[in-house]
Design an enzyme around this catalytic site. Structure first.
Site, mmCIF file in Angstrom:
data_model
loop_
_atom_site.group_PDB
_atom_site.id
_atom_site.type_symbol
_atom_site.label_atom_id
_atom_site.label_comp_id
_atom_site.label_asym_id
_atom_site.label_seq_id
_atom_site.Cartn_x
_atom_site.Cartn_y
_atom_site.Cartn_z
ATOM 1 C CB SER A 66 46.927 -35.996 -58.837
ATOM 2 O OG SER A 66 45.769 -35.210 -58.984
ATOM 3 C CD GLU A 81 50.494 -29.169 -56.412
ATOM 4 O OE1 GLU A 81 50.171 -29.700 -57.489
ATOM 5 O OE2 GLU A 81 51.046 -29.775 -55.483
ATOM 6 C CG HIS A 125 48.562 -31.203 -60.142
ATOM 7 N ND1 HIS A 125 48.537 -31.456 -58.788
ATOM 8 C CD2 HIS A 125 47.783 -32.163 -60.714
ATOM 9 C CE1 HIS A 125 47.767 -32.510 -58.548
ATOM 10 N NE2 HIS A 125 47.306 -32.955 -59.699
#
Length: 523
Positions: A211, A330, A431
C-alpha cells in the site's frame, strides 16, 4: 531437522532457502549478541516468537528536528538494549507509542557472524499518514528463520510532519514536502553502513512495501538520493505514478494552516505547537480530493525532481529487478465492512459508485451497464468491489508495469486471488491480505488468513520473496515458470492454490477503464 535445527516444514525449503539459523533460545546463543553500529553498540535479544533468531528493536537510525531534514542519531557509548519497538510517528488513529522521536528500525537476523545473507527491508503501509513497522503482521522473525535472511522494518515521519509542503509559504521549509522520504533514504544509508554487523549483505538489499509502503518505494525509485541504496524492489498494492504538484501541495498546506488558526506570516509557530494539534488539523477537508487532507510526496525540484512513473519509468532504477503485485478485490478492505454496501440492488449501485470511490470521471450508470452486459453472473455487491478496484486501485499497477515493459526492464507481475476473511465474515482477496502470506505470518493476530490452506499459500509467496531477494528472479519450485510482463502478453502470476500463469487477466476491465484518464490521488 536441518543441520541440527528444527524447521517448521521439516526437510527441504523451496528456492534454496535452507534454514541454517543457529539457536538463540534460552540464552544458549552461539552468535555475538552485541554489535557495533555507527551510532554505538547495540545489544540484540533472542526472538523465539516464530523462529530461532535474534532481534534488535527500536534502534535509532536518525533524529528528527521538526520540519527539517533528518540527521544521524546522536552517538551513544553504553550498550543500546534493543528489546522494545521504538515509537511510531504521531498520527491519527490507535497506533500505540507515538512520538516525534520515531526514526527507529527493527532488525531480525539468524546469525550476526559475517555472511552473505540477503537483506529484506519492509516499509509499512497506511498511505503516508498512519502505521508503523511494529505490527505483528510484519514481524520479521519467521521470515528470517525460514530463509536465512536479515529482515528490517522501519518507522519514519508521517502526515504533516513528513509531507506538509510549506516551501512556497516561508523560507526555512524547503524540504518539508518530502521529509518522510528523506527519512527512508537515511534508513537505507544506515542499512548500507551497518547491516553487515548483523550478518547481512549491504550489496543485496530488497525493499518491500505494501500500500503506502509500495508507493514510497515507487517514489524512492525516482529520487537521486536513493540511487544505489537498494537492489531489488517489491510493491504490493502500492504505486505512485505521479507525486503531488507543488501548487496543489501548497494549497493543502494552506488549508492545514487555516485549521491551526495560523496565517502564513505566523508559519514558524508550527515548530513549537503541541504535536497533537498538528495531527488534529490534518483532519481538515482536502481542497482537491475531499475527505481528510492528503499528505504525500511532492514534486519539489529538490529531492524529487520528476514524477515517479510519469511520463516513463525512472531511468535510475532501470537495472533494479521489480515485482509489482495487486489483489483481485482490493477495495473489499475499504468497502466490505460497511453494512450499506451489502445486499445492494441494481438501482442502488450507481449511487455507491461515487467519484470518491472510483477516482475517475465516468458515469456510474455506464459502468453498471457494462458489467451487467459483460459479466452477467456478478451481483451488485460484486460489481461494486470489482469496478472500484479496476478504476481506482489497480490502474496504477497496470501503468507502472506498462512503463517498465516499455523501458525494456519489465517487472514480474502478480495478482492475488486467494481469499482471506474480513472481520464481518466477507471473503475475498482484499487489500492487505497478501502481507501475512508474503512475510509468512499467517498465524499473526488479524491476519485474516484462515483455514488449512493458509500456510500453503504463505509457503508459495514467502518462498517467492526469498528467491527474488537472493537472485532478482522470483522463480522457485513451488511456481509454474514466471516470465516478466510484456505489452504483447501482459504475463501475470495468479497467486492461488495452485498458482498459475495467465496472460492479461481481467483484460476487458483494463480496456474499459483504460479509455478514461487516470489521475494519481493527491496530484
Amino acid at each position: 531437522m536441518v543441520r541440527g535445527h528444527l524447521t517448521r516444514r521439516g526437510l527441504g525449503l523451496a528456492a534454496g532457502a535452507a534454514l541454517v539459523a543457529p539457536s538463540v533460545a534460552a540464552g544458549r546463543t552461539r552468535i555475538p549478541m552485541v554489535v557495533r553500529t555507527s551510532g554505538g553498540p547495540v545489544r540484540l535479544f533472542p526472538d523465539g516468537t516464530y523462529g530461532e533468531v535474534a532481534s534488535a528493536r527500536g534502534v535509532p537510525y536518525g533524529r528528527a528536528e521538526r520540519f527539517r531534514p533528518p540527521l544521524p542519531p546522536r552517538p551513544w557509548r553504553d550498550e543500546y538494549r534493543a528489546e522494545a519497538f521504538g515509537p511510531a510517528s504521531p498520527q491519527r488513529g490507535t497506533e500505540p507509542n507515538q512520538s516525534e522521536d520515531c526514526l527507529r528500525l527493527n532488525v531480525w537476523t539468524p546469525d550476526t557472524r559475517p555472511g552473505r545473507r540477503p537483506v529484506i527491508i519492509f516499509i509499512h503501509g497506511g498511505a503516508y499518514s498512519t502505521g508503523s513497522g511494529s505490527s505483528p503482521l510484519t514481524d520479521g522473525a519467521r521470515l528470517a528463520a525460514r530463509g536465512d535472511v536479515v529482515v528490517v522494518t522501519v518507522n519514519h515521519r508521517l502526515g504533516p510532519l513528513g509531507y506538509a509542503s510549506l516551501a512556497r509559504l516561508a523560507p526555512g521549509f524547503e524540504d518539508s514536502g518530502n521529509l518522510g522520504q528523506l527519512d527512508l533514504v537515511l534508513a537505507l544509508q544506515w542499512v548500507r553502513d551497518n547491516i553487515a554487523a548483523f550478518g547481512g549483505d549491504p550489496g543485496c538489499v530488497t525493499v518491500v512495501g505494501q500500500s503506502g509502503g509500495g508507493a514510497k518505494i515507487a517514489t524512492l525509485m525516482a529520487m537521486p538520493a536513493a540511487a544505489g541504496l537498494f537492489h531489488r524492489a517489491v510493491t504490493m498494492s502500492g504505486q505512485q505514478v505521479t507525486a503531488s504538484g507543488p501548487l496543489n501541495a501548497t494549497r493543502r498546506a494552506e488549508v492545514w494552516l487555516e485549521a491551526l488558526g495560523l496565517t502564513p506570516d505566523r508559519i514558524g509557530e508550527v515548530r513549537t505547537m503541541p504535536v497533537e494539534r498538528l495531527i488534529e488539523a490534518a483532519g481538515a477537508t482536502d481542497p482537491i480530493l475531499g475527505g481528510s487532507l492528503y499528505f504525500g510526496p511532492v514534486l519539489d525540484g529538490r529531492s524529487l525532481t520528476r514524477h515517479p512513473f510519469w511520463p516513463d519509468a525512472p531511468a535510475q532504477s532501470a537495472n533494479i529487478p521489480m515485482i509489482i503485485g495487486n489483489t483481485r478485490d482490493e477495495t473489499l478492505a475499504f468497502l466490505g465492512n460497511d453494512p450499506a454496501n451489502a445486499g445492494l440492488t441494481w438501482e442502488a449501485l450507481p449511487g455507491r459508485l461515487t467519484p470518491s470511490q472510483m477516482r475517475i470521471d465516468v458515469a456510474p450508470e455506464e459502468v453498471v451497464a457494462w458489467y451487467r452486459r459483460e459479466h452477467p453472473q456478478m451481483t451488485p455487491d460484486q460489481v461494486l468491489i470489482r469496478a472500484t478496484t479496476a478504476a481506482r486501485s489497480w490502474r496504477a499497477a497496470v501503468i507502472e508495469a506498462e512503463m517498465r515493459a516499455a523501458q525494456g526492464s519489465p517487472a514480474y507481475v502478480y495478482q492475488l486471488d486467494w481469499a482471506a476473511r474480513l472481520p464481518n465474515g466477507r471473503t475475498g482477496a482484499f487489500h492487505t491480505s497478501d502481507i501475512p502470506l508474503m512475510l509468512d505470518n499467517v498465524r499473526a493476530e488479524a491476519s485474516g488468513t484462515v483455514g488449512p490452506e493458509a500456510q500453503g499459500m504463505a509457503d508459495v509467496m514467502s518462498d517467492t520473496l526469498l528467491a527474488f531477494a537472493r537472485t532478482g528472479d522470483p522463480n522457485h519450485a513451488g511456481l509454474p515458470w514466471w516470465t516478466p510482463y510484456s505489452l504483447e502478453r501482459r504475463e501475470t502470476m495468479i497467486m492461488d492454490l495452485p498458482p498459475r500463469m495467465e496472460d492479461d487477466p481481467r483484460g476487458d476491465e483494463r480496456r474499459f477503464f483504460g479509455r478514461i484518464p487516470y489521475l494519481q490521488p493527491g496530484t
